[in-house]
Design a protein around this motif. Structure first.
Motif, short mmCIF file in Angstrom:
data_model
loop_
_atom_site.label_atom_id
_atom_site.label_comp_id
_atom_site.label_asym_id
_atom_site.label_seq_id
_atom_site.Cartn_x
_atom_site.Cartn_y
_atom_site.Cartn_z
N PRO A 27 0.82 -1.21 0.00
CA PRO A 27 0.00 0.00 0.00
C PRO A 27 0.86 1.27 0.00
O PRO A 27 1.82 1.38 0.76
N GLY A 28 0.52 2.19 -0.88
CA GLY A 28 1.26 3.45 -0.98
C GLY A 28 2.27 3.47 -2.11
O GLY A 28 2.75 4.54 -2.50
N PHE A 29 2.62 2.32 -2.64
CA PHE A 29 3.57 2.24 -3.74
C PHE A 29 2.80 2.21 -5.05
O PHE A 29 1.84 1.46 -5.21
N GLY A 30 3.24 3.08 -6.00
CA GLY A 30 2.49 3.15 -7.24
C GLY A 30 3.34 3.59 -8.42
O GLY A 30 4.53 3.93 -8.30
N LEU A 31 2.67 3.58 -9.59
CA LEU A 31 3.30 4.01 -10.84
C LEU A 31 2.49 5.16 -11.41
O LEU A 31 1.26 5.07 -11.53
N ARG A 32 3.16 6.23 -11.74
CA ARG A 32 2.50 7.36 -12.38
C ARG A 32 2.77 7.29 -13.87
O ARG A 32 3.92 7.26 -14.30
N VAL A 33 1.70 7.27 -14.64
CA VAL A 33 1.82 7.23 -16.10
C VAL A 33 1.47 8.61 -16.64
O VAL A 33 0.35 9.09 -16.46
N PHE A 34 2.43 9.25 -17.29
CA PHE A 34 2.23 10.60 -17.80
C PHE A 34 1.56 10.57 -19.17
O PHE A 34 1.65 9.58 -19.91
N GLU A 35 0.93 11.67 -19.48
CA GLU A 35 0.29 11.82 -20.78
C GLU A 35 1.32 11.67 -21.90
O GLU A 35 1.02 11.18 -22.98
N SER A 36 2.55 12.05 -21.62
CA SER A 36 3.62 11.98 -22.63
C SER A 36 4.12 10.56 -22.85
O SER A 36 4.84 10.30 -23.81
N GLY A 37 3.76 9.63 -21.94
CA GLY A 37 4.22 8.25 -22.05
C GLY A 37 5.28 7.89 -21.04
O GLY A 37 5.61 6.71 -20.86
N LYS A 38 5.86 8.90 -20.38
CA LYS A 38 6.85 8.60 -19.35
C LYS A 38 6.18 7.96 -18.15
O LYS A 38 4.99 8.18 -17.89
N ARG A 39 6.95 7.18 -17.39
CA ARG A 39 6.43 6.51 -16.21
C ARG A 39 7.41 6.70 -15.06
O ARG A 39 8.62 6.61 -15.26
N SER A 40 6.87 6.95 -13.88
CA SER A 40 7.73 7.11 -12.71
C SER A 40 7.11 6.40 -11.52
O SER A 40 5.88 6.29 -11.41
N TYR A 41 7.98 5.92 -10.62
CA TYR A 41 7.54 5.21 -9.42
C TYR A 41 7.39 6.22 -8.28
O TYR A 41 8.22 7.13 -8.11
N VAL A 42 6.31 6.06 -7.50
CA VAL A 42 6.02 7.01 -6.43
C VAL A 42 5.63 6.27 -5.16
O VAL A 42 5.29 5.08 -5.18
N VAL A 43 5.70 7.01 -4.06
CA VAL A 43 5.18 6.54 -2.77
C VAL A 43 4.23 7.62 -2.27
O VAL A 43 4.56 8.80 -2.28
N GLN A 44 3.04 7.22 -1.84
CA GLN A 44 2.07 8.18 -1.32
C GLN A 44 1.76 7.81 0.13
O GLN A 44 1.57 6.63 0.45
N TYR A 45 1.70 8.82 1.00
CA TYR A 45 1.48 8.55 2.43
C TYR A 45 0.86 9.79 3.05
O TYR A 45 0.74 10.85 2.41
N ARG A 46 0.48 9.69 4.31
CA ARG A 46 -0.07 10.82 5.04
C ARG A 46 0.90 11.21 6.16
O ARG A 46 1.44 10.35 6.86
N ALA A 47 1.11 12.52 6.30
CA ALA A 47 1.98 13.05 7.35
C ALA A 47 1.42 14.38 7.80
O ALA A 47 1.07 15.23 6.96
N ALA A 48 1.31 14.56 9.09
CA ALA A 48 0.78 15.81 9.67
C ALA A 48 -0.59 16.13 9.11
O ALA A 48 -0.91 17.30 8.84
N GLY A 49 -1.42 15.10 8.90
CA GLY A 49 -2.78 15.31 8.44
C GLY A 49 -2.92 15.62 6.96
O GLY A 49 -4.02 15.93 6.49
N ARG A 50 -1.83 15.52 6.22
CA ARG A 50 -1.88 15.81 4.78
C ARG A 50 -1.36 14.63 3.98
O ARG A 50 -0.49 13.89 4.43
N THR A 51 -1.91 14.45 2.77
CA THR A 51 -1.41 13.43 1.86
C THR A 51 -0.20 13.96 1.13
O THR A 51 -0.25 15.05 0.54
N ARG A 52 0.89 13.20 1.19
CA ARG A 52 2.13 13.63 0.53
C ARG A 52 2.54 12.58 -0.47
O ARG A 52 2.27 11.38 -0.31
#
Length: 448
Positions: A27-52
């Motif tokens: 959970p929190g690990f993902g792949l971002r697929v850009f409109e241009s076709g590029k792809r990048s790996y990301v981590v999403q989490y919550r800290a201090a009440g905000r999604t980062r």
């Protein structure tokens, strides 16, 4: 949702907008697929009440497996209270060397940076610091982050200054120029200032260690030039020849006073009448390199200054053309005065070094010489000259008398104090000879 692997990443289709594919095992690990076709790996989490969201890196440089391992590490840090996205943001805005130097100079101007004797740096020192910062430090290191500088960077900085990488010829004023040459001496002094700036950074919590510490700086060229006795006699001949030239009269007096006192150029050029204590045979300088300083001076100095009192009305001993101000442009007069002579390439500081050397030749101790010249360890701090300081006044009489004799063309038979009893008794008898006034014929008495 899908387990991110190479097949899933490569098969991700393109859409009219960016979108995410989230891993169903971590959970929190993902792949971002850009409109241009590029792809990048990301981590999403919550800290201090905000999604980062934290970007690990692009697919290709990272594989799904290496990105997953990095994501586990990042999420583990989040569980411990870290905030990787915020840390990266702050890291991207980390202070640069240029920003640090600007803060350092601002605090120096406000008197918050202490120099010698734990006093605020003098205005003249600040000018030199600004020059070294803007001519060498910022051009070579300005865009670098302070926390990234290591000893190898400092070594490279020193080599670049020595090799002349910062060499420049810069127009400064209407008719002024600043010629920056570099060299070993410049590199050593610039590195010393850089070390001071990093110490300032440590004090303000920017970094934890000083990268200049432990770096071997080039040995600065020691100034060993001194005048020989023959050169003193040559100098005296030049000064006598130009003493009545209205263009150089004041400069000649300044040079004589420099020779007889060992004072620094600025201390003599800006000397004020209220700093002369003739009764106690000393100069009470209100602002020298070491701060307030008292310098014993010999009778030849008082003999030189007495005739100049007719110029009183200006607070300065050597007044300039502008009322109420000291002489301006002495270095230019110095160059004109000695142009085409054997002294063309010497500086006023040579007279200071020569004074100390003559004092040493005459047998005075290092502590005595330091006190005569106003070195920090020898500066007299008492408000009045006490009995103990009589020895310093006698030393000043001896050294100044010897140098005045040389300038007048005298060739002394000896320059060391005779330790045999007969010579000492003769000198003692001469000291208490009431038929010879102390202010008269001092050179002849020293020669005897």
């Amino acid at each position: 949702m899908a387990k991110l692997n190479k097949r899933v990443v490569d098969a991700a289709d393109l859409r009219s907008a960016d979108y995410f594919i989230w891993d169903d095992e971590l959970p929190g690990f993902g792949l971002r697929v850009f409109e241009s076709g590029k792809r990048s790996y990301v981590v999403q989490y919550r800290a201090a009440g905000r999604t980062r969201r934290f970007t690990i890196g692009f697919h290709g440089a990272w594989t799904p497996e290496t990105a997953r391992r990095e994501a586990r590490i990042l999420l583990g840090r989040v569980a411990q209270g870290d905030n990787p996205a915020e840390e990266r943001h702050l890291d991207s805005r980390a202070m640069t060397i240029k920003e640090l130097c600007e803060r350092y100079l601002k605090d120096t101007e406000n008197g918050l940076i202490l120099g010698k004797g734990r006093r605020p740096k003098k205005a003249s020192t600040l000018i030199i610091d600004k020059s070294r910062i803007h001519r060498h430090i910022i051009p070579l290191l300005g865009t670098r982050r302070v926390k990234d500088i290591g000893q190898s960077d400092v070594n490279r900085f020193i080599r670049d200054v020595i090799s002349g990488k910062t060499r420049a010829d810069i127009k400064t004023k209407l008719h002024g120029r600043a010629i920056v040459r570099g060299g070993a001496g410049t590199a050593a002094r610039a590195a010393g200032l850089l070390g001071g700036i990093f110490t300032y950074a440590i004090e303000h919590g920017v970094i934890e260690r000083n990268p200049v510490h432990g770096v071997r700086k080039p040995a600065d060229r020691v100034k060993k030039r001194r005048l020989s006795e023959h050169e003193y006699r040559q100098l005296g001949a030049i000064l006598r020849r130009l003493a009545n030239d209205e263009r150089f009269g004041t400069s000649v007096s300044i040079i004589q006073l420099l020779a007889l006192t060992g004072c620094r150029r600025g201390e003599v050029v800006k000397l004020k009448w209220d700093e002369l204590d003739a009764e106690n045979s000393c100069l009470r300088l209100s602002d020298s390199k070491e701060g307030a300083s008292i310098r014993p001076v010999g009778l030849p100095v008082l003999d030189l200054l007495d005739p100049l009192r007719s110029q009183e009305g200006n607070p300065f001993v050597f007044p300039g053309t502008e009322e109420g101000k000291a002489l301006i442009g002495f270095p230019k007069y110095w160059k004109k005065l000695f142009k085409g002579t054997d002294f063309e390439n010497i500086t006023p500081h040579v007279l200071r070094h020569s004074f100390a050397s003559i004092a040493n030749d005459l047998g005075f101790t290092e502590a005595t010489i330091a006190a005569l010249m106003g070195h920090s360890r020898g500066t007299i701090t008492s408000r009045y000259i006490h009995a103990i300081d009589t020895a310093l006044i006698m030393a000043a009489d001896t050294v100044a008398g010897y140098i005045r004799g040389l300038l007048n063309g005298v060739e002394f038979k000896r320059r060391s104090y005779a330790l045999d009893r007969a010579s000492r008794e003769a000198a003692l008898a001469l000291l208490f000879d009431q038929q010879v006034r102390p202010a008269e014929n001092i050179e002849g008495r020293i020669a005897a």
